[in-house]
Write a protein that holds these residues in place. Sequence first.
Motif, PDB file in Angstrom:
ATOM      1  N   ARG A   1      10.442   0.622   3.104  1.00 38.99           N
ATOM      2  CA  ARG A   1      10.811   1.998   2.769  1.00 38.99           C
ATOM      3  C   ARG A   1      10.541   2.284   1.299  1.00 38.99           C
ATOM      4  NH1 ARG A   1      10.599   3.904   7.215  1.00 38.99           N
ATOM      5  NH2 ARG A   1      12.272   3.964   8.724  1.00 38.99           N
ATOM      6  N   GLY A   2       9.906   3.425   1.055  1.00 38.51           N
ATOM      7  CA  GLY A   2       9.640   3.821  -0.316  1.00 38.51           C
ATOM      8  C   GLY A   2       9.151   5.251  -0.379  1.00 38.51           C
ATOM      9  N   ASP A   3       9.753   6.039  -1.247  1.00 41.53           N
ATOM     10  CA  ASP A   3       9.369   7.434  -1.455  1.00 41.53           C
ATOM     11  C   ASP A   3       8.939   7.573  -2.909  1.00 41.53           C
ATOM     12  OD1 ASP A   3       9.305  10.190  -2.004  1.00 41.53           O
ATOM     13  OD2 ASP A   3      10.832  10.623  -0.513  1.00 41.53           O
ATOM     14  N   LEU A   4       7.703   7.988  -3.138  1.00 42.49           N
ATOM     15  CA  LEU A   4       7.174   8.050  -4.498  1.00 42.49           C
ATOM     16  C   LEU A   4       7.949   9.000  -5.405  1.00 42.49           C
ATOM     17  CD1 LEU A   4       3.389   7.903  -3.616  1.00 42.49           C
ATOM     18  CD2 LEU A   4       4.597   6.296  -5.121  1.00 42.49           C
ATOM     19  N   THR A   5       8.714   9.903  -4.832  1.00 45.02           N
ATOM     20  CA  THR A   5       9.518  10.801  -5.666  1.00 45.02           C
ATOM     21  C   THR A   5      10.880  10.196  -6.021  1.00 45.02           C
ATOM     22  OG1 THR A   5      10.505  11.966  -3.774  1.00 45.02           O
ATOM     23  CG2 THR A   5       8.407  12.807  -4.615  1.00 45.02           C
ATOM     24  N   ASP A   6      11.197   9.031  -5.416  1.00 42.41           N
ATOM     25  CA  ASP A   6      12.499   8.397  -5.677  1.00 42.41           C
ATOM     26  C   ASP A   6      12.427   6.938  -5.237  1.00 42.41           C
ATOM     27  OD1 ASP A   6      15.149   7.988  -6.296  1.00 42.41           O
ATOM     28  OD2 ASP A   6      15.891   8.790  -4.393  1.00 42.41           O
ATOM     29  N   LEU A   7      11.759   6.103  -6.028  1.00 45.07           N
ATOM     30  CA  LEU A   7      11.488   4.718  -5.639  1.00 45.07           C
ATOM     31  C   LEU A   7      12.671   3.796  -5.920  1.00 45.07           C
ATOM     32  CD1 LEU A   7       7.838   4.366  -6.974  1.00 45.07           C
ATOM     33  CD2 LEU A   7       8.544   4.226  -4.571  1.00 45.07           C
ATOM     34  N   ASP A   8      12.917   2.874  -4.977  1.00 41.80           N
ATOM     35  CA  ASP A   8      13.910   1.820  -5.210  1.00 41.80           C
ATOM     36  C   ASP A   8      13.307   0.764  -6.131  1.00 41.80           C
ATOM     37  OD1 ASP A   8      15.755   3.036  -3.551  1.00 41.80           O
ATOM     38  OD2 ASP A   8      15.119   1.911  -1.774  1.00 41.80           O
ATOM     39  N   ASP A   9      14.157   0.127  -6.924  1.00 39.54           N
ATOM     40  CA  ASP A   9      13.684  -0.833  -7.919  1.00 39.54           C
ATOM     41  C   ASP A   9      13.003  -2.053  -7.317  1.00 39.54           C
ATOM     42  OD1 ASP A   9      14.654   0.806  -9.874  1.00 39.54           O
ATOM     43  OD2 ASP A   9      16.468  -0.359 -10.265  1.00 39.54           O
ATOM     44  N   ASP A  10      13.314  -2.362  -6.048  1.00 38.29           N
ATOM     45  CA  ASP A  10      12.786  -3.591  -5.461  1.00 38.29           C
ATOM     46  C   ASP A  10      11.574  -3.365  -4.543  1.00 38.29           C
ATOM     47  OD1 ASP A  10      14.058  -2.277  -3.419  1.00 38.29           O
ATOM     48  OD2 ASP A  10      15.258  -3.998  -2.749  1.00 38.29           O
TER      49      ASP A  10
ATOM     50  N   ILE B   1       0.834  -1.194   0.000  1.00 44.43           N
ATOM     51  CA  ILE B   1       0.000   0.000   0.000  1.00 44.43           C
ATOM     52  C   ILE B   1       0.867   1.241   0.000  1.00 44.43           C
ATOM     53  CG2 ILE B   1      -1.776   1.327   1.203  1.00 44.43           C
ATOM     54  CD1 ILE B   1      -1.571  -2.163   2.237  1.00 44.43           C
ATOM     55  N   ALA B   2       0.783   2.010  -1.083  1.00 40.73           N
ATOM     56  CA  ALA B   2       1.417   3.329  -1.134  1.00 40.73           C
ATOM     57  C   ALA B   2       0.434   4.325  -0.529  1.00 40.73           C
ATOM     58  CB  ALA B   2       1.747   3.709  -2.571  1.00 40.73           C
ATOM     59  N   GLY B   3       0.909   5.144   0.384  1.00 40.76           N
ATOM     60  CA  GLY B   3       0.007   6.042   1.103  1.00 40.76           C
ATOM     61  C   GLY B   3      -0.562   5.385   2.346  1.00 40.76           C
ATOM     62  N   SER B   4       0.181   4.419   2.884  1.00 48.34           N
ATOM     63  CA  SER B   4      -0.321   3.586   3.986  1.00 48.34           C
ATOM     64  C   SER B   4      -0.520   4.339   5.292  1.00 48.34           C
ATOM     65  CB  SER B   4       0.638   2.421   4.235  1.00 48.34           C
ATOM     66  OG  SER B   4       1.925   2.902   4.588  1.00 48.34           O
TER      67      SER B   4
ATOM     68  N   GLU C   1      10.924   7.725   5.111  1.00 51.02           N
ATOM     69  CA  GLU C   1      11.725   7.834   6.335  1.00 51.02           C
ATOM     70  C   GLU C   1      11.058   8.766   7.339  1.00 51.02           C
ATOM     71  OE1 GLU C   1      16.399   8.649   7.264  1.00 51.02           O
ATOM     72  OE2 GLU C   1      15.840   7.789   5.337  1.00 51.02           O
ATOM     73  N   SER C   2      10.342   9.792   6.817  1.00 50.97           N
ATOM     74  CA  SER C   2       9.726  10.793   7.696  1.00 50.97           C
ATOM     75  C   SER C   2       8.277  10.459   8.055  1.00 50.97           C
ATOM     76  CB  SER C   2       9.748  12.158   7.002  1.00 50.97           C
ATOM     77  OG  SER C   2       9.047  12.101   5.767  1.00 50.97           O
ATOM     78  N   SER C   3       7.767   9.310   7.613  1.00 53.47           N
ATOM     79  CA  SER C   3       6.362   8.968   7.859  1.00 53.47           C
ATOM     80  C   SER C   3       6.085   8.723   9.337  1.00 53.47           C
ATOM     81  CB  SER C   3       5.984   7.705   7.082  1.00 53.47           C
ATOM     82  OG  SER C   3       6.038   7.915   5.691  1.00 53.47           O
ATOM     83  N   ASP C   4       4.916   9.152   9.778  1.00 54.36           N
ATOM     84  CA  ASP C   4       4.445   8.838  11.128  1.00 54.36           C
ATOM     85  C   ASP C   4       3.770   7.463  11.058  1.00 54.36           C
ATOM     86  OD1 ASP C   4       3.301   8.593  13.602  1.00 54.36           O
ATOM     87  OD2 ASP C   4       1.933  10.300  13.388  1.00 54.36           O
ATOM     88  N   THR C   5       4.445   6.452  11.545  1.00 50.21           N
ATOM     89  CA  THR C   5       3.929   5.079  11.448  1.00 50.21           C
ATOM     90  C   THR C   5       3.186   4.639  12.706  1.00 50.21           C
ATOM     91  OG1 THR C   5       6.036   4.182  12.259  1.00 50.21           O
ATOM     92  CG2 THR C   5       5.800   4.429   9.876  1.00 50.21           C
ATOM     93  N   SER C   6       2.954   5.575  13.625  1.00 49.96           N
ATOM     94  CA  SER C   6       2.355   5.208  14.917  1.00 49.96           C
ATOM     95  C   SER C   6       0.926   4.682  14.775  1.00 49.96           C
ATOM     96  CB  SER C   6       2.377   6.406  15.870  1.00 49.96           C
ATOM     97  OG  SER C   6       1.638   7.491  15.327  1.00 49.96           O
ATOM     98  N   GLY C   7       0.232   5.046  13.685  1.00 48.15           N
ATOM     99  CA  GLY C   7      -1.137   4.592  13.507  1.00 48.15           C
ATOM    100  C   GLY C   7      -1.260   3.224  12.862  1.00 48.15           C
ATOM    101  N   LEU C   8      -0.156   2.703  12.363  1.00 51.60           N
ATOM    102  CA  LEU C   8      -0.199   1.385  11.723  1.00 51.60           C
ATOM    103  C   LEU C   8      -0.400   0.292  12.764  1.00 51.60           C
ATOM    104  CD1 LEU C   8       2.751   1.786   9.181  1.00 51.60           C
ATOM    105  CD2 LEU C   8       0.324   1.533   8.592  1.00 51.60           C
ATOM    106  N   PRO C   9      -1.165  -0.744  12.419  1.00 52.95           N
ATOM    107  CA  PRO C   9      -1.361  -1.853  13.367  1.00 52.95           C
ATOM    108  C   PRO C   9      -0.030  -2.514  13.717  1.00 52.95           C
ATOM    109  CG  PRO C   9      -2.909  -2.021  11.540  1.00 52.95           C
ATOM    110  CD  PRO C   9      -1.927  -0.953  11.180  1.00 52.95           C
ATOM    111  N   GLU C  10       0.066  -2.998  14.926  1.00 54.34           N
ATOM    112  CA  GLU C  10       1.288  -3.655  15.385  1.00 54.34           C
ATOM    113  C   GLU C  10       1.577  -4.883  14.524  1.00 54.34           C
ATOM    114  OE1 GLU C  10       3.065  -5.439  19.567  1.00 54.34           O
ATOM    115  OE2 GLU C  10       1.313  -4.123  19.607  1.00 54.34           O
ATOM    116  N   GLY C  11       2.835  -5.037  14.157  1.00 51.31           N
ATOM    117  CA  GLY C  11       3.244  -6.224  13.424  1.00 51.31           C
ATOM    118  C   GLY C  11       3.120  -6.125  11.914  1.00 51.31           C
ATOM    119  N   VAL C  12       2.540  -5.034  11.408  1.00 54.26           N
ATOM    120  CA  VAL C  12       2.421  -4.880   9.957  1.00 54.26           C
ATOM    121  C   VAL C  12       3.804  -4.618   9.359  1.00 54.26           C
ATOM    122  CG1 VAL C  12       1.591  -3.326   8.130  1.00 54.26           C
ATOM    123  CG2 VAL C  12       0.028  -4.133   9.892  1.00 54.26           C
ATOM    124  N   GLU C  13       4.116  -5.348   8.307  1.00 53.73           N
ATOM    125  CA  GLU C  13       5.409  -5.170   7.646  1.00 53.73           C
ATOM    126  C   GLU C  13       5.492  -3.786   7.032  1.00 53.73           C
ATOM    127  OE1 GLU C  13       8.005  -6.918   3.876  1.00 53.73           O
ATOM    128  OE2 GLU C  13       6.385  -8.155   4.693  1.00 53.73           O
TER     129      GLU C  13
END
Length: 199
Positions: free
Chosen positions: A48-57, A5-8, A33-45
């Motif tokens: 790292r990914g930035d839509l302005t500079d995505l890694d190939d994998d 999910i992009a925009g997770s 890197e700067s995302s606030d991940t505190s709202g994500l459910p515990e244990g969710v994988e």
Amino acid sequence: MKILIAGSTGKTGLRLVRELQTRGHSPIAMVRESSDTSGLPEGVEQRRGDLTDLDDDVTQGCEVVVFAAGSGGDTSPEMTDKVDRDGAKALVDLSVSSGVRRFVMLSSIGAGDPDPQSDLAHYLEAKHAADEHLMATDLEYAILRPVALTDDDGTGDVRLGENADPEGEAARGDVARILADAAEAPEWAGKVLEMESVK
């Protein structure tokens, strides 16, 4: 299914992550890197990914990718292009190259035929370009174009396609549920549908 999910960490994306987890899938939250991940459910994988500079994998090992990101209503036209147009197109291309089966795009009402006189003309043109790019690939695609979004949970009662009122509202909770449907249901392949919540 493994679903990226992009925009997770956004208002819709967080709901989608929870919805997919409830349905027994393995959501993967794409986060900056700067995302606030505190709202994500515990244990969710997290990946790292930035839509302005995505890694190939970034899409490796995923069966489905959902683009639920957005540059936001107050960003510059340049950032809208970087995220909503170019970022979405890059994520589509990486999905193709890594063998992703289905790509679900959260778009917007009006993106099918952007009105140049609209206050949202630039945003809609960016969404239109991303949608067209996706449809031109061999990916199974599903494109959801909700009307004006609210932060409500919704009731699960929605109108889709021509039944949706362009002047209506779409609750983010309902949008997340429909995005989850689009990620998993065979009948969503190749669909481009407007959406409105029924109050």
